[in-house]
Write a protein that holds these residues in place. Sequence first.
Motif, PDB file in Angstrom:
ATOM      1  N   ASP A   4       0.867  -1.177   0.000  1.00 26.98           N
ATOM      2  CA  ASP A   4       0.000   0.000   0.000  1.00 26.98           C
ATOM      3  C   ASP A   4       0.901   1.224   0.000  1.00 26.98           C
ATOM      4  OD1 ASP A   4      -2.934  -0.645   0.149  1.00 26.98           O
ATOM      5  OD2 ASP A   4      -2.177  -1.976   1.714  1.00 26.98           O
ATOM      6  N   LEU A   6       1.087   5.330   0.287  1.00 31.86           N
ATOM      7  CA  LEU A   6       0.374   6.521   0.744  1.00 31.86           C
ATOM      8  C   LEU A   6       1.051   7.738   0.127  1.00 31.86           C
ATOM      9  CD1 LEU A   6      -0.006   5.635   4.557  1.00 31.86           C
ATOM     10  CD2 LEU A   6      -1.376   4.884   2.607  1.00 31.86           C
ATOM     11  N   GLY A  34      -2.241  -1.220  -3.441  1.00 33.69           N
ATOM     12  CA  GLY A  34      -3.224  -0.174  -3.208  1.00 33.69           C
ATOM     13  C   GLY A  34      -2.509   1.171  -3.197  1.00 33.69           C
ATOM     14  N   HIS A  36      -3.122   5.117  -2.190  1.00 31.84           N
ATOM     15  CA  HIS A  36      -4.087   5.875  -1.389  1.00 31.84           C
ATOM     16  C   HIS A  36      -3.700   7.350  -1.310  1.00 31.84           C
ATOM     17  CE1 HIS A  36      -5.443   1.931   0.086  1.00 31.84           C
ATOM     18  NE2 HIS A  36      -4.156   1.645   0.057  1.00 31.84           N
ATOM     19  N   ASP A  37      -4.696   8.196  -1.475  1.00 31.34           N
ATOM     20  CA  ASP A  37      -4.469   9.640  -1.425  1.00 31.34           C
ATOM     21  C   ASP A  37      -4.484  10.103   0.034  1.00 31.34           C
ATOM     22  OD1 ASP A  37      -4.339  12.337  -1.762  1.00 31.34           O
ATOM     23  OD2 ASP A  37      -5.931  12.425  -3.277  1.00 31.34           O
ATOM     24  N   ALA A  70      -3.838   8.315   7.951  1.00 30.75           N
ATOM     25  CA  ALA A  70      -3.607   7.623   6.668  1.00 30.75           C
ATOM     26  C   ALA A  70      -2.958   6.260   6.906  1.00 30.75           C
ATOM     27  CB  ALA A  70      -2.732   8.494   5.763  1.00 30.75           C
ATOM     28  N   VAL A  74      -4.562   1.727   6.754  1.00 22.49           N
ATOM     29  CA  VAL A  74      -4.074   0.566   5.979  1.00 22.49           C
ATOM     30  C   VAL A  74      -3.279  -0.426   6.828  1.00 22.49           C
ATOM     31  CG1 VAL A  74      -4.019   1.794   3.768  1.00 22.49           C
ATOM     32  CG2 VAL A  74      -1.975   1.778   5.222  1.00 22.49           C
TER      33      VAL A  74
END
Length: 233
Positions: A4, A6, A34, A36-37, A70, A74
């Motif tokens: 993930d 970020l 993934g 992610h914003d 954030a 996750v």
Amino acid sequence: MRFDVLTLFPDMVRGPLEHSILGRALAAGRLEVGVHDIRAHGIGRHRVVDDTPYGGGSGMVMRVDVLDAAIAAVRRPDSRVVLMDPAGARFDQAAARRLAAVPHLVLVCGHYEGVDGRVREHLVDEALSIGDYVLTGGELAALVVLDAVARLVPGVLGNPDSLAEESFSGDDPRLLEAPCYTRPATWRGWSVPEVLLSGHHARIAAWRRERALALTRRVRPDRLAGPPAPAEE
Ligand SMILES: C[S@@+](CC[C@H](N)C(=O)[O-])C[C@H]1O[C@@H](n2cnc3c(N)ncnc32)[C@H](O)[C@@H]1O
């Protein structure tokens, strides 16, 4: 393995993942990524993610509360959370091997002047630098780490044998890989080393090792400063 990432710039990360070996591994489900914003966790109506540095100074600093949210969104019990940071430990092939054994890797990309120091102190498991230079953001650094780690995950490379024969790997990870050649055997008078055309596997292996040592001694003598590998002994 799952990654993930970020980031404040998700499209910067997504694009390179659509191509070549990583693109195929993702399509085949051999990896999951993934992106992610971080701004989704920003403060207030304007989704603010940064603020001016305490004590003065130039630039904006990414807020600890925003990054805390954030990361929490996750993080799993088996996650390794890594901050991309010029002040982190130097990322290398040994670190890539170590991280490829982790089931879930979270890569946190800083931007602007960097991230609040408490992120590194309390929220991540480690910080990694990809070299002694400063990038505008952590996205390219995270992609470097993701690419180097992902290709070590079983099933990602079509030909896993190549992993044992390449630079920084195999039975002597100090060495760079010997140069390789393909057809035509001669081009503009430049010939491929004769031994590679001989079909003699033992001589070819000895030549490759000798060339790997010579190349490493010439361009990266620092890598030979440590104790020799058992094979060379
Ligand atoms: C402009 S840099 C911040 C540099 C910081 N002010 C300093 O002097 O060390 C913004 C972000 O880019 C990323 N970054 C920049 N250079 C990097 C490197 N060599 N390795 C890993 N990440 C890097 C980090 O996430 C960092 O927070």
